[in-house]
Design an enzyme around this catalytic site. Structure first.
Site, PDB file in Angstrom:
ATOM      1  N   ALA A  53       0.806  -1.232   0.000  1.00 19.53           N
ATOM      2  CA  ALA A  53       0.000   0.000   0.000  1.00 19.53           C
ATOM      3  C   ALA A  53       0.836   1.278   0.000  1.00 19.53           C
ATOM      4  O   ALA A  53       0.270   2.374  -0.078  1.00 19.53           O
ATOM      5  CB  ALA A  53      -0.937   0.005   1.206  1.00 19.53           C
ATOM      6  N   TYR A  54       2.164   1.162   0.102  1.00 22.89           N
ATOM      7  CA  TYR A  54       3.010   2.366   0.091  1.00 22.89           C
ATOM      8  C   TYR A  54       3.301   2.756  -1.355  1.00 22.89           C
ATOM      9  O   TYR A  54       3.884   1.985  -2.080  1.00 22.89           O
ATOM     10  CB  TYR A  54       4.339   2.122   0.814  1.00 22.89           C
ATOM     11  CG  TYR A  54       4.245   1.770   2.271  1.00 22.89           C
ATOM     12  CD1 TYR A  54       3.072   1.964   3.000  1.00 22.89           C
ATOM     13  CD2 TYR A  54       5.340   1.231   2.945  1.00 22.89           C
ATOM     14  CE1 TYR A  54       3.004   1.632   4.340  1.00 22.89           C
ATOM     15  CE2 TYR A  54       5.273   0.902   4.287  1.00 22.89           C
ATOM     16  CZ  TYR A  54       4.102   1.097   4.977  1.00 22.89           C
ATOM     17  OH  TYR A  54       4.027   0.766   6.314  1.00 22.89           O
TER      18      TYR A  54
END
Length: 317
Positions: A53-54
């Site tokens: 998710a980064y």
């Protein structure tokens, strides 16, 4: 050689500081990321924390940016892969149909992460947050299969409560699945209540490794933000606003006193406090330039006295 610590029962050994890869593709471009990672490894440190998710929160990003940069870095010198511990996560929302901890999604997401990281295995794969819609048995069965396939070496969890972690450990034991061997909680000199007591006792009792995130309280414990006027110093500044209170200033005073005695920076002292805590294997911390990274490296070698630790802990009580 830097002293390594066993990460719970994973069989992995890590230096007592983990590089936070959340900044890659956000506040740090690829070229700077490569320079930071090179210096990090040259200093004898070996664990990098990232997530699929980064960095979805950045306008125009879809997620996977951090993993992609780490993969491109590994590709330059493939031989160092075996010396690096890669920690990544699954479960946070990338899109409406890309989130959660269902077996089907985990099996898809892990292949995406492996491709971006340009590796054929992940050392430590974490559930980024609990998924109350999916039975824990289904999630653990999927992880167990990945471990048997050699695609994942060990598993862990982030943002789990003591009850959620206990349930997961119980299901793993009852079903004979691989269990969560590592917890990644929010924990620092200011934010203590979520991890201390039940969760810490459970981790110690079960022999789990613990790596902490927000180890510097969104940069507040670096001493950079001492008034509301300071919050504009960084894109992360607003996250530190909640610490600007009497207790926060008390903690900064204690950090300043201990830092002065050791000729160190407040951030180095805050990390050294975490490194010395019972039940903590290593804090995670990020850096956006070499100067910040050098400070993180110095924190590993900073030994606080019992009176230093007592002063800091009392200021934060």
């Amino acid at each position: 050689m830097m002293n390594k610590r066993m990460l719970g029962r994973t069989g992995l050994e890590i230096a007592p500081l983990v590089f936070g890869g959340n900044v890659f593709g956000w506040t740090v471009d690829q070229q700077t990321s490569f320079a930071l990672l090179d210096r990090f490894v040259d200093a004898g440190l070996n664990a990098i924390d990232t997530a699929d998710a980064y960095s979805t929160w950045v306008h125009g990003n879809q997620g996977g940016e951090s993993e992609t940069i780490i993969g491109n870095w590994l590709k330059i010198l493939p031989a160092r892969r075996e010396k690096i511990i890669i920690i990544t996560k699954v479960g946070s929302r990338l899109a409406e149909d890309k989130q959660g901890l269902s077996a089907k999604y985990i099996m898809t997401a892990v292949e995406d992460s492996l491709r971006r990281l340009q590796t054929d295995y992940i050392d430590l794969y974490l559930s980024h947050k609990p998924d109350t819609e999916t039975p824990i048995e289904e999630t653990l069965r999927a992880y167990d299969k990945l471990i048997q396939q050699g695609k994942v070496k060990a598993i862990g969890a982030s943002n789990y409560s003591a009850n959620q972690l206990h349930e997961a450990l119980t299901v793993a034991a009852d079903q004979g699945f691989a269990r969560y061997e590592v917890l990644e909680p929010e924990y620092n000199l200011y934010d203590r209540s979520g991890y201390e007591r039940e969760l810490r006792d459970l981790c110690i009792g079960e022999g789990l490794g613990v790596i902490t995130y927000y180890s510097l309280a969104s940069g507040f414990l670096s001493g950079k933000y001492r008034s509301h006027d300071d919050l504009g110093k960084s894109v992360r500044g607003q996250g530190a606003s909640k610490y600007l209170n009497d207790r926060g200033f008390r903690i900064l005073d204690a950090l300043d006193n201990v830092a002065k005695a050791h000729n160190a920076a407040p951030a180095e002292v805050a990390l050294a406090w975490l490194i010395a805590r019972e039940g903590v294997t290593a804090p995670i911390a990020s850096a956006t330039n070499i100067q910040q990274l050098e400070s993180l490296i110095r924190a590993v070698d900073l030994t606080l006295s019992a009176s230093d630790i007592e002063l800091l802990t009392a200021a934060s009580d």
